[in-house]
Design an enzyme around this catalytic site. Structure first.
Site, PDB file in Angstrom:
ATOM      1  N   TRP A   1     166.630-119.995 -44.262  1.00 46.37           N
ATOM      2  CA  TRP A   1     165.758-120.831 -45.104  1.00 46.37           C
ATOM      3  C   TRP A   1     166.558-121.569 -46.160  1.00 46.37           C
ATOM      4  O   TRP A   1     166.254-122.712 -46.492  1.00 46.37           O
ATOM      5  CB  TRP A   1     164.614-120.002 -45.690  1.00 46.37           C
ATOM      6  CG  TRP A   1     163.676-119.620 -44.586  1.00 46.37           C
ATOM      7  CD1 TRP A   1     163.498-118.382 -44.056  1.00 46.37           C
ATOM      8  CD2 TRP A   1     162.857-120.518 -43.811  1.00 46.37           C
ATOM      9  NE1 TRP A   1     162.608-118.445 -43.008  1.00 46.37           N
ATOM     10  CE2 TRP A   1     162.195-119.728 -42.842  1.00 46.37           C
ATOM     11  CE3 TRP A   1     162.608-121.888 -43.841  1.00 46.37           C
ATOM     12  CZ2 TRP A   1     161.308-120.277 -41.905  1.00 46.37           C
ATOM     13  CZ3 TRP A   1     161.724-122.440 -42.914  1.00 46.37           C
ATOM     14  CH2 TRP A   1     161.089-121.633 -41.974  1.00 46.37           C
TER      15      TRP A   1
ATOM     16  N   ASP B   1     163.008-120.495 -53.960  1.00 46.80           N
ATOM     17  CA  ASP B   1     162.028-120.423 -52.876  1.00 46.80           C
ATOM     18  C   ASP B   1     161.586-118.966 -52.771  1.00 46.80           C
ATOM     19  O   ASP B   1     162.342-118.103 -52.335  1.00 46.80           O
ATOM     20  CB  ASP B   1     162.704-120.878 -51.568  1.00 46.80           C
ATOM     21  CG  ASP B   1     161.772-120.753 -50.354  1.00 46.80           C
ATOM     22  OD1 ASP B   1     160.637-120.251 -50.509  1.00 46.80           O
ATOM     23  OD2 ASP B   1     162.190-121.169 -49.254  1.00 46.80           O
TER      24      ASP B   1
ATOM     25  N   LYS C   1     152.124-115.761 -46.447  1.00 44.43           N
ATOM     26  CA  LYS C   1     152.719-114.420 -46.305  1.00 44.43           C
ATOM     27  C   LYS C   1     152.048-113.443 -47.267  1.00 44.43           C
ATOM     28  O   LYS C   1     151.403-112.498 -46.833  1.00 44.43           O
ATOM     29  CB  LYS C   1     154.222-114.491 -46.524  1.00 44.43           C
ATOM     30  CG  LYS C   1     154.876-115.437 -45.494  1.00 44.43           C
ATOM     31  CD  LYS C   1     156.236-115.873 -45.920  1.00 44.43           C
ATOM     32  CE  LYS C   1     156.722-117.093 -45.183  1.00 44.43           C
ATOM     33  NZ  LYS C   1     156.756-116.961 -43.726  1.00 44.43           N
TER      34      LYS C   1
END
Ligand SMILES: Cc1ncc(COP(=O)(O)O)c(C=O)c1O
Length: 359
Positions: free
Chosen positions: A102, A172, A196
């Site tokens: 990511w 993030d 999530k």
């Protein structure tokens, strides 16, 4: 109906209480006479939902007054571009730490807008660690320093907030937001997709310090401009109203669980169960260095990969779903976000122990 334990990395399991409440309120929300999906986003009923959503998030995360809370679209992926578009403030560089898949995506998109300076990388370890913060090379002329607080695919998590070395810190937090307390005041901006730990897919939370916004070049479209979104209460265009409502329900559920500090204790206990089992086993292995192991995403391999398919088939037969690891790394991964009950992790551990015994 028999609901399974769902270990998906996202979209992922939601609290059953939330799903039941959504079902009860499907046709009529409170005394509105209509479903949330049918409401005008500017109407009096949806305004209540939007206000409670922001208030609950501010309360749960102790967001200081001088931060804006935005609920946007485009996923965390859109933020990979929106952050440099909004936060460069005339500068030409931004620093990035690469701890996995990511981070890499964030770095790639940032490169379209500025020089993305690589401050540190754990690629040489195949992303099984976090580079020692003391050795991070930051450029004092950079506009910010970006890191990924939990690498969802590699199962690597920062256990504390790194020293920003004088730069504006950006993170993030897509896969560990609300799983542990975080001092928002240490950040310029944090962001996270909701799918999530906060609800269904379709909303992206951005929490940004006031003074950092309002400096984007005119060429940035208003829908991608934090200041324009903040001025419009994240309703510059029609928001994902039903998803906002569902995120709101998850936040109320989290408050009822005792908030972020209480859920952190459960997350510690759940992840310990699984790592202990893996570490004691001679069939399963987790490659991540112990201090950096994620509480949210637990990747593991079977030392004999011929057993992968039988493992997954037997797991499903036992009501344990979505354990296949990400296609880029293979093996298995159990994502155990806030909504995964301890009973689910225990059921997984019992299954894994039995599978090892019989194979
Ligand atoms: C850490 C992290 N960042 C970013 C993303 C991308 O999120 P989205 O698919 O919402 O754009 C994900 C998705 O899984 C993620 O885990």
């Amino acid at each position: 109906m028999s609901r399974v334990y769902n270990f998906s990395a996202g979209p992922s399991a939601l609290p059953e209480e939330v799903l039941n409440q959504a079902r009860e309120e499907m046709l009529e929300w409170r005394d509105s006479g209509m479903s949330v999906m049918e409401m005008s986003h500017r109407g009096k009923f949806f305004s209540i939902i939007a206000d409670e959503l922001e208030q609950d998030l501010r309360e749960l995360m102790a967001v200081p007054e001088n931060y804006k809370v935005l609920f946007l679209q485009g996923g965390a992926t859109a933020q990979f571009s929106m952050i440099p578009q909004n936060l460069l403030r005339g500068k030409t560089k931004a620093c990035y730490v690469n701890t996995g898949a990511w981070s890499e995506k964030a770095i790639k998109d940032a490169g379209n807008y500025c020089e993305a300076v690589l401050s540190a990388s754990s690629e040489d370890t195949r992303f099984t660690t976090i580079p020692d913060v003391a050795g991070w090379r930051v450029d004092p002329d950079a506009a910010y320093l970006h890191y990924t607080s939990n690498e969802t695919i590699h199962g690597v998590e920062f256990q504390s907030i790194p020293d920003s070395k004088g730069l504006t810190l950006v993170s993030d937090m897509s896969s560990n937001i609300l799983s542990r307390p975080v001092d928002i005041g240490k950040f310029g901006l944090i962001y996270a997709g909701t799918q999530k730990n906060m609800g269904p897919a379709g909303v992206t939370v951005v929490i940004v310090r006031d003074d950092l916004i309002g400096h984007a070049p005119k060429s940035v479209p208003q829908v991608f401009n934090y200041a324009d979104q903040a001025k419009n209460g994240s309703m510059l265009n029609t928001p994902a109203t039903y998803n906002w409502y569902l995120v709101g329900l998850v936040l109320k559920w989290l408050k009822a669980q005792g908030g972020v500090a209480a859920i952190e204790q459960r997350n510690i206990a759940k992840s310990r169960l699984l790592y202990d089992l893996v570490d004691k086993s001679s069939l399963y292995r987790n490659p991540v260095e112990v201090p950096y192991r994620s509480r949210m995403n637990v990747p593991f391999i079977l030392v004999d990969d011929a057993l992968d398919k039988p493992f997954l088939a037997a797991a499903e037969a036992n009501g344990l779903f979505e354990l296949k690891g990400h296609r880029s790394v293979g093996g298995m991964r159990a994502s155990i976000y806030n909504a995964m009950p301890e009973a689910g992790v225990k059921a997984l551990c019992e299954f894994m122990a039995e599978f090892e015994r019989t194979h």
